[in-house]
Design a protein around this motif. Structure first.
Motif, short mmCIF file in Angstrom:
data_model
loop_
_atom_site.label_atom_id
_atom_site.label_comp_id
_atom_site.label_asym_id
_atom_site.label_seq_id
_atom_site.Cartn_x
_atom_site.Cartn_y
_atom_site.Cartn_z
N LEU A 1 28.82 39.86 46.24
CA LEU A 1 29.91 40.24 47.14
C LEU A 1 30.25 41.71 47.01
O LEU A 1 30.54 42.39 48.00
N VAL B 1 37.63 38.82 43.92
CA VAL B 1 37.43 40.03 44.73
C VAL B 1 38.15 39.93 46.07
O VAL B 1 38.48 38.84 46.54
N SER B 2 38.35 41.09 46.69
CA SER B 2 38.95 41.15 48.03
C SER B 2 37.98 41.81 48.99
O SER B 2 37.05 42.51 48.57
N ARG B 3 38.19 41.60 50.28
CA ARG B 3 37.29 42.17 51.28
C ARG B 3 37.38 43.70 51.32
O ARG B 3 38.35 44.30 50.85
N LYS B 4 36.37 44.28 51.91
CA LYS B 4 36.30 45.73 52.06
C LYS B 4 37.55 46.23 52.79
O LYS B 4 37.97 45.67 53.80
N ALA C 1 32.90 44.43 48.45
CA ALA C 1 34.16 43.84 48.01
C ALA C 1 34.78 44.65 46.88
O ALA C 1 34.08 45.33 46.12
N ALA D 1 39.94 37.25 50.46
CA ALA D 1 39.55 37.33 49.06
C ALA D 1 38.75 36.09 48.68
O ALA D 1 38.68 35.11 49.44
N LEU E 1 33.45 36.89 54.12
CA LEU E 1 34.04 38.13 53.60
C LEU E 1 33.53 39.33 54.39
O LEU E 1 34.30 40.26 54.69
N GLN E 2 32.25 39.35 54.71
CA GLN E 2 31.66 40.44 55.49
C GLN E 2 32.30 40.54 56.88
O GLN E 2 32.52 41.63 57.39
#
Length: 366
Positions: free
Chosen positions: A225, A144-147, A231, A214, A207-208
């Motif tokens: 996540l 996954v990748s960050r928002k 994410a 990612a 990540l937050q």
């Protein structure tokens, strides 16, 4: 002529160079008699099948859904029942593969649920003192990748910071394989992708906060996540590696313990197979049991939506996906986690598992 001393139909001793004798139940012959026979030129040999009693079987496991058989079997008490009331299961909780492997090296545990990466390293470093004897789960990981960051082409990971739970573990090897296939490398090897190691809970925070771009993590952290850090999915579980047909957790045993207590190991694996079948046929009940154990062990359970999403991304199985394990071996060497490629002839020993599967009328694993 060899003499066989029997009790009913059971041979309990043989004497080389003598006539056949039969002793009735309760008959006792003295050591003096046996010594006399030996001195007269006969060779005496007596043996009895070893009975496992008062054996403490120390079992390592994680509070993870990828170790579902351990959690369900522990809660239901079925492993204890399987090895017999005169023996005892002693559950040993771990949070990371290296710590469990060190416990194996120290002789502190006998059987364990663990990821294939640490299992391979343990086998290589101990020169065969640890063997994989069954699979536990397949897949169950997500990239996954960050928002706010959408990755449509993996080449766009250049210049990004990516976290994994542990260097050399299943997710780390999987990530490095993905980078290599897309012409990318870790910055420590002259590449442009910074790979970081962090605890799963810390990855959520990183990540937050946007401190990483990612992460490739196992369930239930992938689903957490997505829900808690918003994410974005880069690659779902079937796209990460081998269309999801790769092992995430296996069952390993100390080779010495297997040699000393083959019946106990067989009974353990028999129950492992039965618990695997139970989970696959009663998934809702199994999820409840798994969550109960996770709550008791970590003081924090999983919400139903996270639990459901997590189970959809993994396969509970007895199959250790041998080909995937051998690919992880090559990846471990390529990435420098192993100095040389070990002889893998005895890394995976499925003789007991296949015996159990055959007895149950189930397909054996090649």
């Amino acid at each position: 002529m060899n003499t066989f001393i029997t009790n009913g139909n059971k041979t309990i001793c043989f004497i080389k160079g003598g006539a056949k004798m039969k002793i009735s139940k309760g008959f006792k012959f003295s050591m003096t008699l046996l010594l006399s026979i030996s001195l007269l030129g006969g060779l005496v040999g007596c043996s009895a099948k070893k009975v496992d009693e008062n054996v403490k079987v120390r079992v390592g496991y994680f509070p993870n859904i990828t170790h579902s058989q351990a959690l369900v079997g522990k809660e239901q008490g079925s492993f204890q029942t399987a090895i017999g009331e005169k023996n005892k299961i002693d559950w040993k909780l771990f949070n990371a593969g290296p710590a469990e492997i060190e416990a194996f090296f120290a002789g502190a545990i006998d059987i364990g649920y663990i990821g294939p990466g640490p299992a391979i390293n343990g086998y290589a470093k101990s020169k065969g003192d640890i063997q994989i004897i069954a699979g536990a789960t397949d897949a169950g990981a997500i990239f996954v990748s960050r928002k706010g960051l959408v990755i449509k082409d993996l080449k766009d990971l250049s210049g990004k910071k990516i976290a994994v739970p542990q260097f050399g573990n299943t997710q780390d090897l999987t990530l490095r394989n993905l980078l290599s296939k897309n012409g990318l490398k870790d910055t420590t090897k002259g590449g442009t992708v910074e790979v970081r190691q962090a605890e799963n809970a810390d990855i959520l925070t990183l990540l937050q906060k946007g401190d990483i771009d990612a992460a490739l993590v196992p369930e239930p952290w992938g689903s957490r996540l997505i829900k808690e850090a918003q994410a974005n999915i880069i690659l779902d579980y079937k796209d990460v590696f081998r269309e999801g047909n790769y092992t995430t957790a296996v069952v390993v045993v100390r080779t010495e313990f297997l040699k000393d207590h083959p019946k106990i190991v067989e009974d353990f694996i028999k129950n492992h197979v039965e618990v695997t079948d139970y989970i696959n046929k009663n998934q809702e009940q199994a999820k409840t049991i798994v969550n109960k154990q996770i709550t008791e062990l970590t003081k924090k359970g999983l919400s139903k939506d996270i639990l459901d999403a997590s189970f959809k991304r993994l396969t509970v199985t007895n199959n250790p996906e041998k080909d995937s394990v051998l690919e992880f071996v090559k990846a471990s060497v390529k990435e420098g986690f192993l100095k040389i490629e070990p002889d893998t002839k005895d890394l995976i020993n499925l003789s007991i598992l296949n015996k159990v599967l055959k007895e149950k009328g189930q397909e054996q694993i090649k």
